[in-house]
Design a protein around this motif. Structure first.
Motif, PDB file in Angstrom:
ATOM      1  N   ILE A  18       0.847  -1.204   0.000  1.00  0.00           N
ATOM      2  CA  ILE A  18       0.000   0.000   0.000  1.00  0.00           C
ATOM      3  C   ILE A  18       0.880   1.251   0.000  1.00  0.00           C
ATOM      4  N   ILE A  19       1.907   1.235   0.858  1.00  0.00           N
ATOM      5  CA  ILE A  19       2.832   2.379   0.905  1.00  0.00           C
ATOM      6  C   ILE A  19       3.524   2.560  -0.440  1.00  0.00           C
ATOM      7  N   ALA A  20       3.924   1.438  -1.051  1.00  0.00           N
ATOM      8  CA  ALA A  20       4.579   1.515  -2.356  1.00  0.00           C
ATOM      9  C   ALA A  20       3.643   2.111  -3.393  1.00  0.00           C
ATOM     10  N   PHE A  21       2.376   1.704  -3.368  1.00  0.00           N
ATOM     11  CA  PHE A  21       1.394   2.240  -4.314  1.00  0.00           C
ATOM     12  C   PHE A  21       1.232   3.746  -4.138  1.00  0.00           C
ATOM     13  N   LEU A  22       1.084   4.174  -2.873  1.00  0.00           N
ATOM     14  CA  LEU A  22       0.933   5.614  -2.614  1.00  0.00           C
ATOM     15  C   LEU A  22       2.208   6.367  -2.978  1.00  0.00           C
ATOM     16  N   THR A  23       3.346   5.742  -2.738  1.00  0.00           N
ATOM     17  CA  THR A  23       4.619   6.391  -3.066  1.00  0.00           C
ATOM     18  C   THR A  23       4.767   6.593  -4.561  1.00  0.00           C
ATOM     19  N   VAL A  24       4.378   5.576  -5.338  1.00  0.00           N
ATOM     20  CA  VAL A  24       4.466   5.680  -6.793  1.00  0.00           C
ATOM     21  C   VAL A  24       3.616   6.833  -7.316  1.00  0.00           C
ATOM     22  N   ILE A  25       2.531   7.113  -6.617  1.00  0.00           N
ATOM     23  CA  ILE A  25       1.647   8.202  -7.057  1.00  0.00           C
ATOM     24  C   ILE A  25       2.101   9.550  -6.512  1.00  0.00           C
ATOM     25  N   LEU A  26       2.330   9.617  -5.206  1.00  0.00           N
ATOM     26  CA  LEU A  26       2.545  10.913  -4.557  1.00  0.00           C
ATOM     27  C   LEU A  26       3.933  11.485  -4.789  1.00  0.00           C
ATOM     28  N   VAL A  29       4.419  12.988  -8.255  1.00  0.00           N
ATOM     29  CA  VAL A  29       3.610  14.211  -8.386  1.00  0.00           C
ATOM     30  C   VAL A  29       4.267  15.357  -7.623  1.00  0.00           C
ATOM     31  N   LEU A  30       4.695  15.079  -6.388  1.00  0.00           N
ATOM     32  CA  LEU A  30       5.310  16.128  -5.578  1.00  0.00           C
ATOM     33  C   LEU A  30       6.623  16.605  -6.188  1.00  0.00           C
ATOM     34  N   LEU A  31       7.482  15.651  -6.578  1.00  0.00           N
ATOM     35  CA  LEU A  31       8.772  16.032  -7.153  1.00  0.00           C
ATOM     36  C   LEU A  31       8.599  16.741  -8.493  1.00  0.00           C
ATOM     37  N   THR A  32       7.612  16.299  -9.270  1.00  0.00           N
ATOM     38  CA  THR A  32       7.344  16.976 -10.546  1.00  0.00           C
ATOM     39  C   THR A  32       6.906  18.419 -10.308  1.00  0.00           C
ATOM     40  N   TYR A  33       6.048  18.617  -9.305  1.00  0.00           N
ATOM     41  CA  TYR A  33       5.600  19.978  -8.986  1.00  0.00           C
ATOM     42  C   TYR A  33       6.784  20.849  -8.575  1.00  0.00           C
ATOM     43  N   LEU A  34       7.630  20.326  -7.703  1.00  0.00           N
ATOM     44  CA  LEU A  34       8.796  21.089  -7.271  1.00  0.00           C
ATOM     45  C   LEU A  34       9.744  21.354  -8.435  1.00  0.00           C
ATOM     46  N   MET A  35       9.868  20.366  -9.324  1.00  0.00           N
ATOM     47  CA  MET A  35      10.748  20.531 -10.476  1.00  0.00           C
ATOM     48  C   MET A  35      10.207  21.594 -11.439  1.00  0.00           C
ATOM     49  N   VAL A  36       8.898  21.542 -11.668  1.00  0.00           N
ATOM     50  CA  VAL A  36       8.285  22.550 -12.557  1.00  0.00           C
ATOM     51  C   VAL A  36       8.503  23.942 -11.996  1.00  0.00           C
ATOM     52  N   ILE A 198      11.013  14.416 -15.124  1.00  0.00           N
ATOM     53  CA  ILE A 198       9.937  13.485 -14.757  1.00  0.00           C
ATOM     54  C   ILE A 198      10.396  12.044 -14.918  1.00  0.00           C
ATOM     55  N   LEU A 199      11.118  11.770 -16.014  1.00  0.00           N
ATOM     56  CA  LEU A 199      11.634  10.412 -16.225  1.00  0.00           C
ATOM     57  C   LEU A 199      12.605  10.023 -15.118  1.00  0.00           C
ATOM     58  N   MET A 200      13.478  10.974 -14.732  1.00  0.00           N
ATOM     59  CA  MET A 200      14.429  10.681 -13.657  1.00  0.00           C
ATOM     60  C   MET A 200      13.714  10.427 -12.335  1.00  0.00           C
ATOM     61  N   VAL A 201      12.674  11.226 -12.075  1.00  0.00           N
ATOM     62  CA  VAL A 201      11.903  11.029 -10.840  1.00  0.00           C
ATOM     63  C   VAL A 201      11.255   9.653 -10.824  1.00  0.00           C
ATOM     64  N   LEU A 202      10.647   9.277 -11.949  1.00  0.00           N
ATOM     65  CA  LEU A 202       9.993   7.969 -12.025  1.00  0.00           C
ATOM     66  C   LEU A 202      10.998   6.833 -11.854  1.00  0.00           C
ATOM     67  N   VAL A 203      12.152   6.979 -12.537  1.00  0.00           N
ATOM     68  CA  VAL A 203      13.177   5.931 -12.433  1.00  0.00           C
ATOM     69  C   VAL A 203      13.720   5.846 -11.013  1.00  0.00           C
ATOM     70  N   LEU A 204      14.020   7.017 -10.422  1.00  0.00           N
ATOM     71  CA  LEU A 204      14.547   7.035  -9.061  1.00  0.00           C
ATOM     72  C   LEU A 204      13.549   6.462  -8.062  1.00  0.00           C
TER      73      LEU A 204
END
Length: 508
Positions: A18-26, A29-36, A198-204
């Motif tokens: 469950i934590i992994a699922f929420l982590t994959v989503i949140l 999204v959070l890092l992308t927002y900060l990156m943007v 975004i790709l780096m965030v997803l991969v990381l």
């Protein structure tokens, strides 16, 4: 002993997923927002510095048309002032070329029209073929000149128009044209950086989650695989310690329980094999003595040694007694087999304590008299007391205890006492002898199979070594218990208890 621990598992696998699922989503999204936000701020500063504009916001930055419009704000005002103060400059090729150079840095170019004729083009003719036909007429732009007019179709341009009058009174228009078909490099760079980020965030994120799940799942699985390999190879001398109460922890506990059972079974099998070999050895040794005697006396009869009726009678009785000894050993072997497979045939009945033990005492009295052993019987139980027991098996218990006493009787005048007492809810039976006694270190083990206080074996102290273990098994199957007390050179007393039979009243 090898210890395999799974202490690194600290939460349930379901919770981790469950934590992994929420982590994959949140997290993305959070890092992308900060990156943007970060990239936008960086690119905005870069654009403002490069194109000499101010006040650019993230909102305007997201609108490429608005950004491109702002790039030419300053040149537009310069062009407006130039047309207002000295419109003749707009016919000076040198002046126009210089102004156009400024526009090129802004990703734009200049067009100047006098009447209906284009007198200056700041770019190649190919770039303006679709723009010129759509240029607004004199005075047509009105209040939108500063913001620009968008030319669609194949033109794809943003046009800012400055209208003026030449010195000869003819109408003129100067146009700042910005190609909007391609974004400015900074915007393109921002989009590329954003996509890569975004790709780096997803991969990381994926790598971190894989590492986290790997530690949570693969490490305990690896320990369980190691444990399974040890079990496969027959190595059961290890311990698998699950520290977490999760799915893998429960699996570890099940595997550890399986290991314990396998180890217990293996040890039991080794013990059983050892006991079986010892039993066979004991029985073989003890059968050899009566068989030898029977053969000897039989040969004496055949050779005519028993030449008188008295000798013949003695030889035949000896053969008979030795045959009885063999029969007893064989019966013990048969009973041992039934005990080992829990198949002792019990026939429980309600027995009168006085009647039953009086009969036993009578039989024992005759047997002890024939062996020149003094026998005493003492019954302290009131009439009418009953027990539920198997008469044959309890008689076997008493005879086994008595025979064991006779086997180790070292006094010239042997003595055996049988006492029956009432001890509350139980009947206590005591068999006392005046034999050699049992050492304190041996006393706790006398009911174990094949245990002998005297390691040496001879014809007078033979036996299978399972007599008292059979006694213990029978008493325990009756719901009782058995124990002993002893003093060396004084004698031994065996005790066992049987629960009384009590009728339960039925209330209607």
């Amino acid at each position: 002993m090898l210890y395999l621990s799974t202490e690194d598992v600290t939460m349930k696998l379901k919770t981790r997923l469950i934590i992994a699922f929420l982590t994959v989503i949140l997290i993305p999204v959070l890092l992308t927002y900060l990156m943007v936000c970060g990239l936008s701020r960086y690119q905005i500063n870069s654009i403002e510095k490069t194109y000499e504009i101010t006040g650019t916001t993230v909102k305007s930055f997201a609108n490429s048309m608005q950004v491109l419009s702002r790039l030419t704000e300053k040149p537009y005002h310069e062009l407006y002032e130039m047309a207002k103060e000295d419109s003749e400059q707009l016919e000076d090729a040198t002046c126009l070329e210089k102004f156009n150079k400024k526009l090129e840095k802004k990703k734009a170019y200049l067009l100047v029209r006098k009447g209906t004729t284009i007198i200056y083009m700041g770019t190649d003719i190919d770039n303006v073929n679709h723009v010129i036909p759509q240029l607004p007429s004199y005075g047509e732009s009105g209040n939108t000149s500063e913001n620009g007019v968008y030319l669609g179709g194949e033109a794809q341009a943003l046009v800012k128009q400055v209208d003026f009058l030449y010195g000869d009174g003819e109408q003129g228009s100067a146009f700042i044209v910005t190609d909007v078909s391609n974004m400015i490099p900074e915007v393109q760079e921002f989009i590329v950086d954003l996509v890569m980020g975004i790709l780096m965030v997803l991969v990381l994120t994926a790598l971190l989650l894989i590492f986290w799940i790997y530690r949570a799942v693969m490490q305990p699985l690896g320990k369980m695989q190691c444990a399974a390999q040890n079990i496969k190879e027959g190595n059961l001398d290890f311990e698998l310690r699950p520290a977490a109460d999760d799915e893998l922890g429960r699996l570890c506990r099940d595997l550890e329980e399986m290991r314990k059972r396998l180890k217990d079974n293996a040890e039991e099998k080794v013990k059983y094999d050892k006991e079986s070999k010892e039993l066979i050895s004991n029985i073989s040794h003890d059968l050899k003595t009566p068989v030898t005697a029977i053969k000897g006396y039989a040969e004496g009869i055949m050779d005519g040694v028993a030449d008188t009726p008295e000798k013949m009678d003695k030889y035949i009785r000896t053969i008979y007694n030795k045959a009885n000894e063999m029969d007893l050993l064989i019966n013990e072997l048969t009973l041992y087999s039934k005990i080992d497979t829990n198949r002792i045939p019990y026939n429980f009945n309600t027995l009168s304590v006085n009647e039953y033990f009086n009969d036993c005492a009578e039989d024992l009295s005759l047997e002890m008299e024939s062996k020149n052993v003094e026998f005493g019987y003492f019954n302290y139980v009131a009439s009418g007391v009953q027990v539920i027991a198997d008469a044959e098996q309890i008689k076997r218990v008493i005879h086994n205890i008595v025979n064991n006493s006779l086997k180790y009787m070292d006094k010239s005048k042997g003595k055996i006492n049988l006492r029956v007492k009432d001890v509350g809810d139980f009947i206590q039976v005591e068999v006392e002898d005046n034999g050699k006694g049992i050492a304190a270190k041996d006393l706790p083990n006398i009911f174990d199979r094949f245990y002998r206080t005297d390691a040496s074996r001879n014809s007078s102290k033979g036996g299978s070594g399972i007599g008292l273990s059979i006694v213990k098994k029978i008493i325990e199957e009756h719901g009782g218990k058995i124990w002993a007390t002893s003093r060396e050179e004084t004698g031994t007393t065996m005790y066992f208890v049987l629960r009384k039979y009590q009728e339960v009243p039925i209330h209607e």
